[in-house]
Design a protein around this motif. Structure first.
Motif, PDB file in Angstrom:
ATOM      1  N   MET A 157       0.925  -1.065   0.017  1.00 29.35           N
ATOM      2  CA  MET A 157       0.065  -0.050   0.126  1.00 29.35           C
ATOM      3  C   MET A 157       0.819   1.043   0.060  1.00 29.35           C
ATOM      4  SD  MET A 157      -3.175  -1.023   2.300  1.00 29.35           S
ATOM      5  CE  MET A 157      -4.277   0.163   1.295  1.00 29.35           C
ATOM      6  N   VAL A 158       0.498   2.369  -0.445  1.00 36.87           N
ATOM      7  CA  VAL A 158       1.058   3.543  -0.643  1.00 36.87           C
ATOM      8  C   VAL A 158       0.279   4.606  -0.002  1.00 36.87           C
ATOM      9  CG1 VAL A 158       2.131   4.903  -2.157  1.00 36.87           C
ATOM     10  CG2 VAL A 158       2.139   2.788  -2.654  1.00 36.87           C
ATOM     11  N   LEU A 159       0.617   5.542   0.547  1.00 37.57           N
ATOM     12  CA  LEU A 159       0.119   6.703   1.201  1.00 37.57           C
ATOM     13  C   LEU A 159       0.017   7.714   0.053  1.00 37.57           C
ATOM     14  CD1 LEU A 159       0.870   6.909   4.952  1.00 37.57           C
ATOM     15  CD2 LEU A 159      -1.053   5.976   3.909  1.00 37.57           C
ATOM     16  N   VAL A 160      -1.104   7.969  -0.280  1.00 36.26           N
ATOM     17  CA  VAL A 160      -1.131   9.080  -1.509  1.00 36.26           C
ATOM     18  C   VAL A 160      -1.749  10.551  -1.122  1.00 36.26           C
ATOM     19  CG1 VAL A 160      -1.808   9.655  -3.818  1.00 36.26           C
ATOM     20  CG2 VAL A 160      -0.867   7.247  -2.976  1.00 36.26           C
ATOM     21  N   LYS A 161      -1.636  11.531  -1.536  1.00 33.13           N
ATOM     22  CA  LYS A 161      -2.086  12.650  -0.974  1.00 33.13           C
ATOM     23  C   LYS A 161      -2.051  13.093   0.574  1.00 33.13           C
ATOM     24  CE  LYS A 161      -5.527  14.353  -3.657  1.00 33.13           C
ATOM     25  NZ  LYS A 161      -6.927  14.454  -4.163  1.00 33.13           N
ATOM     26  N   ALA A 162      -0.972  12.678   1.072  1.00 31.86           N
ATOM     27  CA  ALA A 162      -0.558  12.920   2.317  1.00 31.86           C
ATOM     28  C   ALA A 162      -0.370  14.248   2.670  1.00 31.86           C
ATOM     29  CB  ALA A 162       0.553  11.707   2.685  1.00 31.86           C
ATOM     30  N   ASP A 163      -0.853  14.825   3.737  1.00 33.36           N
ATOM     31  CA  ASP A 163      -0.709  16.240   4.241  1.00 33.36           C
ATOM     32  C   ASP A 163      -0.120  16.125   5.756  1.00 33.36           C
ATOM     33  OD1 ASP A 163      -0.771  18.686   4.947  1.00 33.36           O
ATOM     34  OD2 ASP A 163      -2.775  19.088   4.427  1.00 33.36           O
ATOM     35  N   ASP A 164       1.219  16.228   5.779  1.00 33.49           N
ATOM     36  CA  ASP A 164       1.946  16.300   7.068  1.00 33.49           C
ATOM     37  C   ASP A 164       1.476  17.449   7.950  1.00 33.49           C
ATOM     38  OD1 ASP A 164       3.266  13.899   6.113  1.00 33.49           O
ATOM     39  OD2 ASP A 164       4.887  14.774   5.363  1.00 33.49           O
TER      40      ASP A 164
ATOM     41  N   THR B  42      -1.296  17.698   9.045  1.00 30.66           N
ATOM     42  CA  THR B  42      -2.241  16.937  10.102  1.00 30.66           C
ATOM     43  C   THR B  42      -1.775  15.700  10.468  1.00 30.66           C
ATOM     44  OG1 THR B  42      -3.502  15.521   8.452  1.00 30.66           O
ATOM     45  CG2 THR B  42      -4.161  17.672   8.344  1.00 30.66           C
ATOM     46  N   SER B  43      -2.625  15.023  11.751  1.00 28.12           N
ATOM     47  CA  SER B  43      -2.107  13.873  12.214  1.00 28.12           C
ATOM     48  C   SER B  43      -2.574  12.666  11.079  1.00 28.12           C
ATOM     49  CB  SER B  43      -2.655  13.589  13.293  1.00 28.12           C
ATOM     50  OG  SER B  43      -4.051  13.599  13.571  1.00 28.12           O
ATOM     51  N   LEU B  44      -3.477  12.822  10.198  1.00 22.65           N
ATOM     52  CA  LEU B  44      -4.194  11.842   9.487  1.00 22.65           C
ATOM     53  C   LEU B  44      -3.003  10.816   8.773  1.00 22.65           C
ATOM     54  CD1 LEU B  44      -7.227  13.650   7.722  1.00 22.65           C
ATOM     55  CD2 LEU B  44      -7.098  12.342   9.634  1.00 22.65           C
ATOM     56  N   PRO B  45      -1.913  11.182   8.078  1.00 16.99           N
ATOM     57  CA  PRO B  45      -1.366  10.210   7.567  1.00 16.99           C
ATOM     58  C   PRO B  45      -0.429   9.292   8.693  1.00 16.99           C
ATOM     59  CG  PRO B  45      -0.763  12.409   6.575  1.00 16.99           C
ATOM     60  CD  PRO B  45      -1.721  12.585   7.498  1.00 16.99           C
ATOM     61  N   ARG B  46       0.085   9.916   9.761  1.00 19.00           N
ATOM     62  CA  ARG B  46       0.433   9.080  10.796  1.00 19.00           C
ATOM     63  C   ARG B  46      -0.633   7.943  11.287  1.00 19.00           C
ATOM     64  NH1 ARG B  46       5.010   7.402  11.954  1.00 19.00           N
ATOM     65  NH2 ARG B  46       4.109   5.715  12.290  1.00 19.00           N
ATOM     66  N   ALA B  47      -1.713   8.403  11.551  1.00 21.16           N
ATOM     67  CA  ALA B  47      -2.677   7.519  12.152  1.00 21.16           C
ATOM     68  C   ALA B  47      -2.894   6.416  11.145  1.00 21.16           C
ATOM     69  CB  ALA B  47      -4.109   8.565  12.363  1.00 21.16           C
ATOM     70  N   ALA B  48      -3.046   6.959   9.755  1.00 23.22           N
ATOM     71  CA  ALA B  48      -3.597   5.753   8.813  1.00 23.22           C
ATOM     72  C   ALA B  48      -2.048   4.953   8.561  1.00 23.22           C
ATOM     73  CB  ALA B  48      -3.757   6.417   7.500  1.00 23.22           C
ATOM     74  N   LYS B  49      -0.933   5.438   8.742  1.00 24.40           N
ATOM     75  CA  LYS B  49       0.154   4.529   8.825  1.00 24.40           C
ATOM     76  C   LYS B  49      -0.026   3.388  10.061  1.00 24.40           C
ATOM     77  CE  LYS B  49       4.989   4.240   8.202  1.00 24.40           C
ATOM     78  NZ  LYS B  49       6.251   5.115   8.218  1.00 24.40           N
ATOM     79  N   ASP B  50      -0.267   4.142  11.073  1.00 24.74           N
ATOM     80  CA  ASP B  50      -0.444   3.193  12.288  1.00 24.74           C
ATOM     81  C   ASP B  50      -1.665   2.111  12.250  1.00 24.74           C
ATOM     82  OD1 ASP B  50       1.563   4.695  13.582  1.00 24.74           O
ATOM     83  OD2 ASP B  50       0.237   5.933  14.770  1.00 24.74           O
ATOM     84  N   LYS B  51      -2.470   2.424  11.477  1.00 27.76           N
ATOM     85  CA  LYS B  51      -3.722   1.389  11.528  1.00 27.76           C
ATOM     86  C   LYS B  51      -3.263   0.299  10.595  1.00 27.76           C
ATOM     87  CE  LYS B  51      -7.392   3.920  13.132  1.00 27.76           C
ATOM     88  NZ  LYS B  51      -7.940   3.313  14.316  1.00 27.76           N
ATOM     89  N   LEU B  52      -2.554   0.717   9.467  1.00 31.77           N
ATOM     90  CA  LEU B  52      -2.283  -0.439   8.411  1.00 31.77           C
ATOM     91  C   LEU B  52      -0.912  -1.078   8.948  1.00 31.77           C
ATOM     92  CD1 LEU B  52      -2.190   2.091   5.260  1.00 31.77           C
ATOM     93  CD2 LEU B  52      -3.939   0.069   5.773  1.00 31.77           C
ATOM     94  N   LEU B  53       0.011  -0.813   9.777  1.00 36.47           N
ATOM     95  CA  LEU B  53       0.904  -1.419  10.337  1.00 36.47           C
ATOM     96  C   LEU B  53       0.543  -2.417  11.638  1.00 36.47           C
ATOM     97  CD1 LEU B  53       3.930   0.948   9.927  1.00 36.47           C
ATOM     98  CD2 LEU B  53       3.285  -1.241   8.368  1.00 36.47           C
ATOM     99  N   GLU B  54      -0.210  -1.748  12.222  1.00 39.24           N
ATOM    100  CA  GLU B  54      -0.879  -2.588  13.467  1.00 39.24           C
ATOM    101  C   GLU B  54      -2.350  -2.526  13.427  1.00 39.24           C
ATOM    102  OE1 GLU B  54       0.884  -0.753  17.109  1.00 39.24           O
ATOM    103  OE2 GLU B  54       2.825  -0.586  15.963  1.00 39.24           O
ATOM    104  N   PRO B  55      -2.992  -3.412  12.487  1.00 38.78           N
ATOM    105  CA  PRO B  55      -4.276  -3.262  12.407  1.00 38.78           C
ATOM    106  C   PRO B  55      -5.162  -3.917  13.831  1.00 38.78           C
ATOM    107  CG  PRO B  55      -3.530  -5.176  11.091  1.00 38.78           C
ATOM    108  CD  PRO B  55      -2.102  -4.188  11.595  1.00 38.78           C
ATOM    109  N   ALA B  56      -6.424  -3.382  13.998  1.00 39.94           N
ATOM    110  CA  ALA B  56      -7.100  -4.104  15.150  1.00 39.94           C
ATOM    111  C   ALA B  56      -7.481  -5.645  14.696  1.00 39.94           C
ATOM    112  CB  ALA B  56      -8.395  -3.255  15.089  1.00 39.94           C
ATOM    113  N   GLU B  57      -7.626  -6.429  15.765  1.00 46.45           N
ATOM    114  CA  GLU B  57      -8.069  -7.631  15.428  1.00 46.45           C
ATOM    115  C   GLU B  57      -8.932  -7.803  14.310  1.00 46.45           C
ATOM    116  OE1 GLU B  57      -9.792 -11.561  17.832  1.00 46.45           O
ATOM    117  OE2 GLU B  57      -8.692  -9.867  18.915  1.00 46.45           O
ATOM    118  N   GLY B  58      -8.826  -8.700  13.270  1.00 41.80           N
ATOM    119  CA  GLY B  58      -9.900  -9.036  12.247  1.00 41.80           C
ATOM    120  C   GLY B  58      -9.774  -7.651  11.151  1.00 41.80           C
ATOM    121  N   GLU B  59      -8.812  -7.004  11.299  1.00 43.21           N
ATOM    122  CA  GLU B  59      -8.954  -5.683  10.030  1.00 43.21           C
ATOM    123  C   GLU B  59      -7.536  -5.776   9.436  1.00 43.21           C
ATOM    124  OE1 GLU B  59      -9.995  -1.979  12.243  1.00 43.21           O
ATOM    125  OE2 GLU B  59     -11.866  -2.743  12.843  1.00 43.21           O
TER     126      GLU B  59
END
Length: 73
Positions: A1-8, A10-27
């Motif tokens: 996966m590639v983060l695209v249109k990331a706006d540093d 905001t905290s959104l790119p960091r939050a997205a990266k965290d969720k992709l690398l450490e997904p919740a159970e079943g996600e």
């Protein structure tokens, strides 16, 4: 996966990266859907020059060149 249109600004790119690398159970991915997603190191930002090139080919593509290097390494 590639983060695209990331706006540093905001905290959104960091939050997205965290969720992709450490997904919740079943996600995540894998048989039990608990494995992290493969994530490129290269991030494509939401630069103004991309927006200004709407309808044209942008001339500043260094992040895309970095992504190609990463994917072909």
């Amino acid at each position: 996966m590639v983060l695209v249109k990331a706006d540093d600004r905001t905290s959104l790119p960091r939050a997205a990266k965290d969720k992709l690398l450490e997904p919740a159970e079943g996600e995540g991915i894998g048989p039990d859907r608990d494995e992290p997603f493969p994530l490129a190191e290269t991030v494509i930002h939401s630069w103004v020059h991309y927006m200004e090139a709407f309808g044209e080919i942008p001339t500043e593509l260094s992040e895309y060149a970095e992504l190609m290097k990463e994917l072909t390494a």
